[in-house]
Design a protein around this motif. Structure first.
Motif, short mmCIF file in Angstrom:
data_model
loop_
_atom_site.label_atom_id
_atom_site.label_comp_id
_atom_site.label_asym_id
_atom_site.label_seq_id
_atom_site.Cartn_x
_atom_site.Cartn_y
_atom_site.Cartn_z
N THR A 1 -95.71 19.86 98.49
CA THR A 1 -95.82 21.02 99.37
C THR A 1 -97.12 21.75 99.07
O THR A 1 -97.45 22.02 97.91
N THR A 2 -97.83 22.10 100.14
CA THR A 2 -99.15 22.73 99.94
C THR A 2 -99.21 24.16 100.44
O THR A 2 -100.23 24.83 100.24
N SER A 3 -98.18 24.64 101.14
CA SER A 3 -98.20 26.01 101.66
C SER A 3 -96.88 26.70 101.36
O SER A 3 -95.86 26.05 101.08
N GLY A 4 -96.92 28.03 101.47
CA GLY A 4 -95.71 28.80 101.22
C GLY A 4 -95.37 28.89 99.74
O GLY A 4 -96.24 28.73 98.87
N ARG A 5 -94.10 29.12 99.46
CA ARG A 5 -93.63 29.24 98.08
C ARG A 5 -92.68 28.11 97.73
O ARG A 5 -92.00 27.55 98.59
N ILE A 6 -92.63 27.77 96.47
CA ILE A 6 -91.73 26.73 95.98
C ILE A 6 -90.96 27.28 94.78
O ILE A 6 -91.35 28.28 94.16
N ASP A 7 -89.82 26.63 94.50
CA ASP A 7 -89.03 27.00 93.32
C ASP A 7 -89.62 26.35 92.08
O ASP A 7 -90.02 25.17 92.10
N ARG A 8 -89.67 27.13 91.01
CA ARG A 8 -90.18 26.62 89.74
C ARG A 8 -89.20 26.97 88.63
O ARG A 8 -88.69 28.10 88.56
N ILE A 9 -88.90 26.00 87.79
CA ILE A 9 -88.07 26.24 86.60
C ILE A 9 -88.91 25.93 85.38
O ILE A 9 -89.41 24.81 85.22
N ASP A 10 -89.10 26.93 84.55
CA ASP A 10 -89.79 26.73 83.27
C ASP A 10 -88.75 26.48 82.19
O ASP A 10 -87.81 27.27 82.03
N ARG A 11 -88.90 25.36 81.50
CA ARG A 11 -87.94 24.96 80.48
C ARG A 11 -88.66 24.75 79.15
O ARG A 11 -89.63 24.00 79.08
N VAL A 12 -88.18 25.43 78.13
CA VAL A 12 -88.76 25.29 76.79
C VAL A 12 -87.68 24.71 75.90
O VAL A 12 -86.57 25.25 75.78
N ILE A 13 -87.97 23.58 75.27
CA ILE A 13 -87.00 22.88 74.44
C ILE A 13 -87.44 22.94 72.98
O ILE A 13 -88.56 22.51 72.65
N ARG A 14 -86.58 23.47 72.14
CA ARG A 14 -86.87 23.50 70.70
C ARG A 14 -86.02 22.43 70.02
O ARG A 14 -84.79 22.44 70.14
#
Length: 360
Positions: free
Chosen positions: A305-318
């Motif tokens: 997708t190049t326009s608009g907004r998208i969902d993003r999930i930031d995941r940090v694994i320890r």
């Protein structure tokens, strides 16, 4: 929550609401109160505690408090509550639990002898009787377990009323002081305490929940009555809550996106653990932290997708394990992307929706 219209004893309409648990109710309660309504109110908190315990709650607010002071008005109120209980019995099942706050509690004490299925009665800050009548004989012949909740500092209904109710009753009877609470339980902690205590006490007198084995893999979600958006979730034998945070919701549970992140985080941790155990690697623990956001598609170099907004999930694994080498740690991070929930979120998903028949 369902609007429940009732014709009172003298033909006057009573507007009530029926709150149901997410599963088949184990019992029904008639809850009559003089509490403020609205998101986070004590009436909502009490109702939510009961529905979470599997109890359907028919809730009626005291909208004619002046009638309590006259013999005719009090008699009409009692007759209205008996009519409401009988209407509930015809439509669903008879109430086995009565919960009454203030004048509502007094009216239920007067009505209980006309409701043969009642097993338990709870009063909250209730007067021991109307000015024109002595209810001590009615209370003595209640024929049900009684719990009296009252604040020693109630400025509207003195604590002596609780003593008179308690002393008139026969066993089983219980008294619990709502220390520091006002008459309307406006303190959040006071409302929560009263709700949890009366629910824990009441369920021992109610039928046990149906023992039917829940269907594996099915989640049932129903409105809980906690503010405008509160939900009660049942997953197998587990009962959960969901809500929107304030000010939109009451904050009675995690939000839908919180559950989405929790599902991905739990699946990630489980998948890493399974792989490490299968390999016999010295993994001490896994902690996954996640956050959801909406970002501009132009800021994502790897997105189609190049326009608009998208969902993003930031995941940090320890990954904890002092004896793991760098290659093993890198491999465990790779395996994290293979968890089933991760794959579901990244793949094409079909959501099929159909209408269920309305509740009779």
């Amino acid at each position: 929550m369902t609007a429940f219209r009732i014709e009172g004893a003298e033909g006057r309409p009573l507007t009530a609401r029926l709150d149901l648990p997410g599963t088949e109710p184990r019992a029904y309660a008639l809850f009559v109160h003089c509490l403020p309504s609205g998101t986070g109110s004590a009436a909502e908190v009490v109702t939510r505690a009961l529905t979470a315990a599997g109890v359907g709650v028919l809730r009626i607010a005291c909208d004619r408090p002046g009638e309590f002071t006259t013999e005719r008005g009090f008699g009409a109120t009692v007759a209205d509550l008996v009519a409401a209980a009988r209407r509930l019995r015809r439509r669903y099942a008879a109430p086995t639990l009565l919960v009454g706050h203030s004048h509502g509690g007094t009216a239920l004490l007067a009505a209980a002898h006309r409701l043969a299925d009642v097993r338990a009665v709870v009063t909250i800050g209730a007067p021991s009787g109307p000015p024109h009548a002595d209810l001590s004989d009615r209370i003595a012949r209640l024929g049900a377990a009684l719990l009296v909740l009252h604040s020693p500092v109630d400025a509207e209904v003195g604590i002596e009323h609780a003593r008179e109710i308690f002393e008139a009753a026969r066993h089983p009877r219980s008294f619990l002081a709502l220390d520091g609470a006002d008459h309307h339980l406006t303190g959040t902690a006071d409302a929560a305490f009263a709700a949890s205590m009366l629910t824990a006490w009441a369920v021992r007198y109610l039928p046990a929940p149906a023992a039917a084995e829940p269907e594996e893999g099915r989640v049932v979600v129903a409105e809980s009555g906690a503010g405008p958006y509160g939900q009660h979730l049942t997953a197998g034998h587990h009962a959960l809550t969901a809500d929107e945070p304030p000010p939109a919701g009451a904050g009675s549970g995690p939000s839908p996106y919180d559950y989405l992140l929790a599902g991905l985080g739990a699946c990630t941790s489980m998948t890493v653990r399974m792989y490490a155990d299968r390999k016999g690697w010295p993994l001490d623990g896994v902690t996954v932290s996640l956050r959801h956001s909406r970002v501009h598609a132009a800021d994502c170099a790897d997105c189609e997708t190049t326009s608009g907004r998208i969902d993003r999930i930031d995941r940090v694994i320890r990954i904890d394990g002092g004896d793991l080498d760098d290659e093993q740690r890198a491999r465990l991070l790779e395996i994290a992307d293979r968890c089933p929930v991760h794959r579901t979120l990244r793949s094409e998903t079909v959501i099929h929706t159909e209408a269920a028949p309305p509740r009779a």
